[in-house]
Design a protein around this motif. Structure first.
Motif, PDB file in Angstrom:
ATOM      1  N   TRP A  47      -9.759  53.209 -25.222  1.00  0.00           N
ATOM      2  CA  TRP A  47      -9.389  52.024 -24.450  1.00  0.00           C
ATOM      3  C   TRP A  47     -10.625  51.311 -23.909  1.00  0.00           C
ATOM      4  O   TRP A  47     -10.706  50.085 -23.940  1.00  0.00           O
ATOM      5  N   GLU A  48     -11.582  52.076 -23.422  1.00  0.00           N
ATOM      6  CA  GLU A  48     -12.793  51.461 -22.888  1.00  0.00           C
ATOM      7  C   GLU A  48     -13.601  50.798 -24.008  1.00  0.00           C
ATOM      8  O   GLU A  48     -14.121  49.688 -23.843  1.00  0.00           O
ATOM      9  N   LEU A  49     -13.681  51.453 -25.161  1.00  0.00           N
ATOM     10  CA  LEU A  49     -14.373  50.871 -26.304  1.00  0.00           C
ATOM     11  C   LEU A  49     -13.665  49.594 -26.775  1.00  0.00           C
ATOM     12  O   LEU A  49     -14.318  48.615 -27.136  1.00  0.00           O
ATOM     13  N   TYR A  50     -12.332  49.618 -26.774  1.00  0.00           N
ATOM     14  CA  TYR A  50     -11.555  48.436 -27.160  1.00  0.00           C
ATOM     15  C   TYR A  50     -11.844  47.288 -26.197  1.00  0.00           C
ATOM     16  O   TYR A  50     -12.076  46.149 -26.621  1.00  0.00           O
ATOM     17  N   LYS A  51     -11.858  47.598 -24.901  1.00  0.00           N
ATOM     18  CA  LYS A  51     -12.130  46.566 -23.892  1.00  0.00           C
ATOM     19  C   LYS A  51     -13.526  45.955 -24.106  1.00  0.00           C
ATOM     20  O   LYS A  51     -13.710  44.756 -23.948  1.00  0.00           O
ATOM     21  N   LYS A  52     -14.483  46.793 -24.489  1.00  0.00           N
ATOM     22  CA  LYS A  52     -15.858  46.325 -24.727  1.00  0.00           C
ATOM     23  C   LYS A  52     -16.019  45.698 -26.122  1.00  0.00           C
ATOM     24  O   LYS A  52     -17.098  45.230 -26.459  1.00  0.00           O
ATOM     25  N   ARG A  53     -14.955  45.775 -26.919  1.00  0.00           N
ATOM     26  CA  ARG A  53     -14.977  45.298 -28.311  1.00  0.00           C
ATOM     27  C   ARG A  53     -16.056  46.011 -29.131  1.00  0.00           C
ATOM     28  O   ARG A  53     -16.713  45.433 -29.985  1.00  0.00           O
ATOM     29  N   ASP A  54     -16.195  47.310 -28.860  1.00  0.00           N
ATOM     30  CA  ASP A  54     -17.186  48.149 -29.536  1.00  0.00           C
ATOM     31  C   ASP A  54     -16.577  48.717 -30.817  1.00  0.00           C
ATOM     32  O   ASP A  54     -16.061  49.834 -30.849  1.00  0.00           O
ATOM     33  N   LYS A  56     -17.999  49.644 -33.586  1.00  0.00           N
ATOM     34  CA  LYS A  56     -18.723  50.806 -34.121  1.00  0.00           C
ATOM     35  C   LYS A  56     -18.260  52.087 -33.427  1.00  0.00           C
ATOM     36  O   LYS A  56     -17.994  53.095 -34.083  1.00  0.00           O
ATOM     37  N   GLY A  57     -18.158  52.060 -32.100  1.00  0.00           N
ATOM     38  CA  GLY A  57     -17.690  53.228 -31.363  1.00  0.00           C
ATOM     39  C   GLY A  57     -16.273  53.620 -31.734  1.00  0.00           C
ATOM     40  O   GLY A  57     -15.970  54.805 -31.892  1.00  0.00           O
ATOM     41  N   LEU A  58     -15.395  52.618 -31.881  1.00  0.00           N
ATOM     42  CA  LEU A  58     -14.015  52.892 -32.278  1.00  0.00           C
ATOM     43  C   LEU A  58     -13.951  53.463 -33.693  1.00  0.00           C
ATOM     44  O   LEU A  58     -13.168  54.379 -33.962  1.00  0.00           O
ATOM     45  N   ALA A  59     -14.762  52.938 -34.586  1.00  0.00           N
ATOM     46  CA  ALA A  59     -14.769  53.412 -35.972  1.00  0.00           C
ATOM     47  C   ALA A  59     -15.136  54.889 -36.044  1.00  0.00           C
ATOM     48  O   ALA A  59     -14.612  55.630 -36.879  1.00  0.00           O
ATOM     49  N   GLU A  60     -16.025  55.338 -35.151  1.00  0.00           N
ATOM     50  CA  GLU A  60     -16.440  56.741 -35.145  1.00  0.00           C
ATOM     51  C   GLU A  60     -15.331  57.688 -34.698  1.00  0.00           C
ATOM     52  O   GLU A  60     -15.335  58.852 -35.062  1.00  0.00           O
ATOM     53  N   LEU A  61     -14.383  57.186 -33.928  1.00  0.00           N
ATOM     54  CA  LEU A  61     -13.269  58.016 -33.463  1.00  0.00           C
ATOM     55  C   LEU A  61     -12.017  57.882 -34.325  1.00  0.00           C
ATOM     56  O   LEU A  61     -11.020  58.545 -34.077  1.00  0.00           O
ATOM     57  N   THR A  62     -12.081  57.009 -35.324  1.00  0.00           N
ATOM     58  CA  THR A  62     -10.905  56.670 -36.116  1.00  0.00           C
ATOM     59  C   THR A  62     -11.055  57.158 -37.558  1.00  0.00           C
ATOM     60  O   THR A  62     -12.070  56.902 -38.204  1.00  0.00           O
ATOM     61  N   ALA A  63     -10.047  57.858 -38.056  1.00  0.00           N
ATOM     62  CA  ALA A  63     -10.059  58.369 -39.434  1.00  0.00           C
ATOM     63  C   ALA A  63      -9.990  57.223 -40.436  1.00  0.00           C
ATOM     64  O   ALA A  63      -9.466  56.149 -40.133  1.00  0.00           O
ATOM     65  N   ARG A  80      -8.087  46.534 -40.711  1.00  0.00           N
ATOM     66  CA  ARG A  80      -7.401  45.467 -39.986  1.00  0.00           C
ATOM     67  C   ARG A  80      -7.442  45.706 -38.476  1.00  0.00           C
ATOM     68  O   ARG A  80      -7.664  44.797 -37.692  1.00  0.00           O
ATOM     69  N   TYR A  81      -7.220  46.950 -38.077  1.00  0.00           N
ATOM     70  CA  TYR A  81      -7.261  47.317 -36.665  1.00  0.00           C
ATOM     71  C   TYR A  81      -8.611  46.948 -36.053  1.00  0.00           C
ATOM     72  O   TYR A  81      -8.676  46.313 -35.000  1.00  0.00           O
ATOM     73  N   LEU A  82      -9.695  47.318 -36.718  1.00  0.00           N
ATOM     74  CA  LEU A  82     -11.027  47.028 -36.188  1.00  0.00           C
ATOM     75  C   LEU A  82     -11.303  45.523 -36.165  1.00  0.00           C
ATOM     76  O   LEU A  82     -11.954  45.028 -35.240  1.00  0.00           O
ATOM     77  N   ALA A  83     -10.790  44.790 -37.136  1.00  0.00           N
ATOM     78  CA  ALA A  83     -10.944  43.329 -37.122  1.00  0.00           C
ATOM     79  C   ALA A  83     -10.188  42.721 -35.945  1.00  0.00           C
ATOM     80  O   ALA A  83     -10.688  41.800 -35.287  1.00  0.00           O
ATOM     81  N   ASP A  84      -9.010  43.243 -35.657  1.00  0.00           N
ATOM     82  CA  ASP A  84      -8.208  42.727 -34.550  1.00  0.00           C
ATOM     83  C   ASP A  84      -8.840  43.007 -33.190  1.00  0.00           C
ATOM     84  O   ASP A  84      -8.616  42.270 -32.228  1.00  0.00           O
ATOM     85  N   VAL A  85      -9.634  44.053 -33.097  1.00  0.00           N
ATOM     86  CA  VAL A  85     -10.342  44.367 -31.849  1.00  0.00           C
ATOM     87  C   VAL A  85     -11.198  43.181 -31.427  1.00  0.00           C
ATOM     88  O   VAL A  85     -11.260  42.823 -30.245  1.00  0.00           O
ATOM     89  N   LEU A  86     -11.842  42.558 -32.387  1.00  0.00           N
ATOM     90  CA  LEU A  86     -12.746  41.434 -32.093  1.00  0.00           C
ATOM     91  C   LEU A  86     -11.996  40.187 -31.636  1.00  0.00           C
ATOM     92  O   LEU A  86     -12.578  39.317 -31.002  1.00  0.00           O
ATOM     93  N   GLU A  87     -10.700  40.104 -31.933  1.00  0.00           N
ATOM     94  CA  GLU A  87      -9.902  38.940 -31.565  1.00  0.00           C
ATOM     95  C   GLU A  87      -9.109  39.150 -30.272  1.00  0.00           C
ATOM     96  O   GLU A  87      -8.341  38.279 -29.866  1.00  0.00           O
ATOM     97  N   THR A  88      -9.276  40.314 -29.649  1.00  0.00           N
ATOM     98  CA  THR A  88      -8.491  40.644 -28.465  1.00  0.00           C
ATOM     99  C   THR A  88      -9.407  40.873 -27.269  1.00  0.00           C
ATOM    100  O   THR A  88     -10.386  41.601 -27.365  1.00  0.00           O
TER     101      THR A  88
END
Length: 160
Positions: A47-54, A56-63, A80-88
């Motif tokens: 959640w914190e990584l999502y808020k920061k739009r990080d 790379k950090g999210l990708a490391e925790l995601t299969a 798609r999920y990681l692309a949507d992070v940048l739009e939110t």
């Protein structure tokens, strides 16, 4: 008399092994508690990584075979999920009521509630959701493999 002696011997052996069995059970519970703590921490971190739009950090925790079902029912993959992070833009969130269900030593489901204030594609979002998140231990690391939010409240309207 032999039966009585055999019963006493069996009882003695059972009682002698009880501390070992209790210790092993305690060790397993401690290990599960440590894993549960790690997974709750990982959820909070995502959640914190999502808020920061990080991304790379999210990708490391995601299969790589990650699967997400959005509240509107749309299913997306990791790309798609990681692309949507940048739009939110996550403005604020609160997480509560965590429960971890260990499926086996390498798989777990984490459920909890999240209250979110965000903006996406020019639209303000204020919601309360029930989250179901699946985690798998792969290559010695816990990775998020599945995520789903079920809306409980959207823009002040209670759904359930």
């Amino acid at each position: 008399m032999r039966t009585f002696a055999a019963l006493i011997l069996l009882l003695t052996l059972t009682l002698a092994r009880t501390p070992d069995a209790l210790a092993q059970g305690g060790a397993a519970r401690a290990k599960n508690a440590a894993v549960e703590g790690l997974l709750v921490s990982n959820e909070r971190r995502t959640w914190e990584l999502y808020k920061k739009r990080d991304v790379k950090g999210l990708a490391e925790l995601t299969a790589e075979d990650y699967y997400d079902i959005y509240p509107d029912g749309e299913a997306v993959d990791k790309k798609r999920y990681l692309a949507d992070v940048l739009e939110t833009e996550v403005k604020d969130y609160a997480l509560s009521d965590f429960k971890v269900i260990m499926l086996n030593a390498s798989a777990a489901v984490v459920v909890y509630r999240a209250k979110v204030q965000a903006a996406s594609k020019g639209r303000e979002i204020k919601s309360e959701v029930a989250v179901t998140s699946g985690w798998a231990r792969r290559g010695g690391r816990w990775l998020n493999v599945f995520y789903r939010e079920n809306a409980l409240e959207v823009n002040g309207r209670r759904l359930l």
